[in-house]
Design a protein around this motif. Sequence first.
Motif, PDB file in Angstrom:
ATOM      1  N   THR A 117       0.715  -1.050   0.027  1.00  0.00           N
ATOM      2  CA  THR A 117      -0.140   0.330   0.188  1.00  0.00           C
ATOM      3  C   THR A 117       0.807   1.207   0.398  1.00  0.00           C
ATOM      4  O   THR A 117       2.144   0.785   0.283  1.00  0.00           O
ATOM      5  CB  THR A 117      -0.789   0.393   1.110  1.00  0.00           C
ATOM      6  N   GLU A 118       0.354   2.082   0.064  1.00  0.00           N
ATOM      7  CA  GLU A 118       1.433   3.662  -0.757  1.00  0.00           C
ATOM      8  C   GLU A 118       1.813   3.836   0.693  1.00  0.00           C
ATOM      9  O   GLU A 118       3.017   4.454   1.303  1.00  0.00           O
ATOM     10  CB  GLU A 118       0.389   5.193  -1.024  1.00  0.00           C
ATOM     11  N   ILE A 139       0.772   3.117  -6.377  1.00  0.00           N
ATOM     12  CA  ILE A 139       1.159   3.328  -6.155  1.00  0.00           C
ATOM     13  C   ILE A 139       3.240   3.996  -5.827  1.00  0.00           C
ATOM     14  O   ILE A 139       4.033   5.016  -5.758  1.00  0.00           O
ATOM     15  CB  ILE A 139       2.141   2.541  -4.697  1.00  0.00           C
ATOM     16  N   PRO A 158       7.266   5.958  -2.692  1.00  0.00           N
ATOM     17  CA  PRO A 158       7.683   5.990  -1.590  1.00  0.00           C
ATOM     18  C   PRO A 158       8.574   5.435  -0.839  1.00  0.00           C
ATOM     19  O   PRO A 158       8.264   5.401   0.639  1.00  0.00           O
ATOM     20  CB  PRO A 158       6.697   4.245  -1.365  1.00  0.00           C
TER      21      PRO A 158
END
Length: 375
Positions: free
Chosen positions: A46-47, A114, A119
């Motif tokens: 996930t982000e 993402i 990230p």
Amino acid sequence: MLGPAVYDELDGLLAAEDAALADRYPGDRPGRQPLHTVYVPADKVTEDLPSRWGAAALAALDEHGLPYDADLHDRIAAKLRTEPVEDLRIDFEDGYGHRDDAVEDAEARRAAGILATRPAPFSGIRMKCFEAPTRHRAIRTLDLLLDALGGVPDGFVVTLPKVTSVAQVEAMAALCRRLDPALRFEIQIETSQSILGPDGTALVARMVHAAGGLATGLHYGTYDYSAACGIAAHHQSMDHPAADHAKAVMQVAAAGTGVRLSDGSTNILPVGDRDAVHAAWALHLRLVGRSLERGYYQGWDLHPAQLPTRFAANYAFFRAGAPLAARRLSAWLDRADSGFLDEPATARALAGFLRRGLECGALEREPYAELVDRA
């Protein structure tokens, strides 16, 4: 005395070799190398994964502690708050498995979203391998992801797993050139064929050069390689003699080429009660420190609670070695006596050690940055 014509003759005889040497062995790749790669199945990413991993690592550190002084403890905690994941690899291979095409198509597009958020400072995917059963799926996933991204972000790299032949590396290089000239890839060394080919040669050396400058790293796969060599599961580890042999071959193959090395992972995770966590941490600390001593400055982490010991081992390694390295480098630069008979190659190694310590945050800029700049 020999005349100028002889010098010119010898230069002419060696001109092609001079050019080939410069092309094949350009030296170390500039820029920072991440300390680790965090590898997570695509459907689990996930982000906010880096912040979640950082919070989980901090919780483990607070609950179980590490036997370091307050300064090092604070340095590790600060790292976990600000940059817990240096290199994120979204896994579409073993960690993800085989899904329906529509499912993986959608996952590839989601992964692109993402990755577009940057990230981590370094990021990428591990695609499926180029063996016939998975080749088309591997290519499609990478194609979909790059199309959704609209290009290759800074710090992005693709890991090609289970490489068994030089031809697979050549094919990957051709694919990269077709998809985007900026695309780069890592070669995961986790098959016995990559270390010793059917003709008795170390194919990994040929793989490095077959990539045409597009390969950035050689990543060791601990468990696939051990299994390929017939090692019993409970003896498979980063420090098994078979692993040491493979990594020594990789190290020589990559030396001077600008291709970086990454060690593998340990699958003994720091989970459970305090004793179990401390035992896993002690193992991880020893294995990471052992890799650093052997010139492997990167490794793979599989669980948030491995982050404290990843950074602890690196910070302790560079902080312990920095004072003597600085004294020797300073003496070499100033033509002074350090008690060591150091040569230019050793001086470059001393400067490289200090540079890595600065880049990873283990060392303060003073007094080390000035020495590195002088070197």
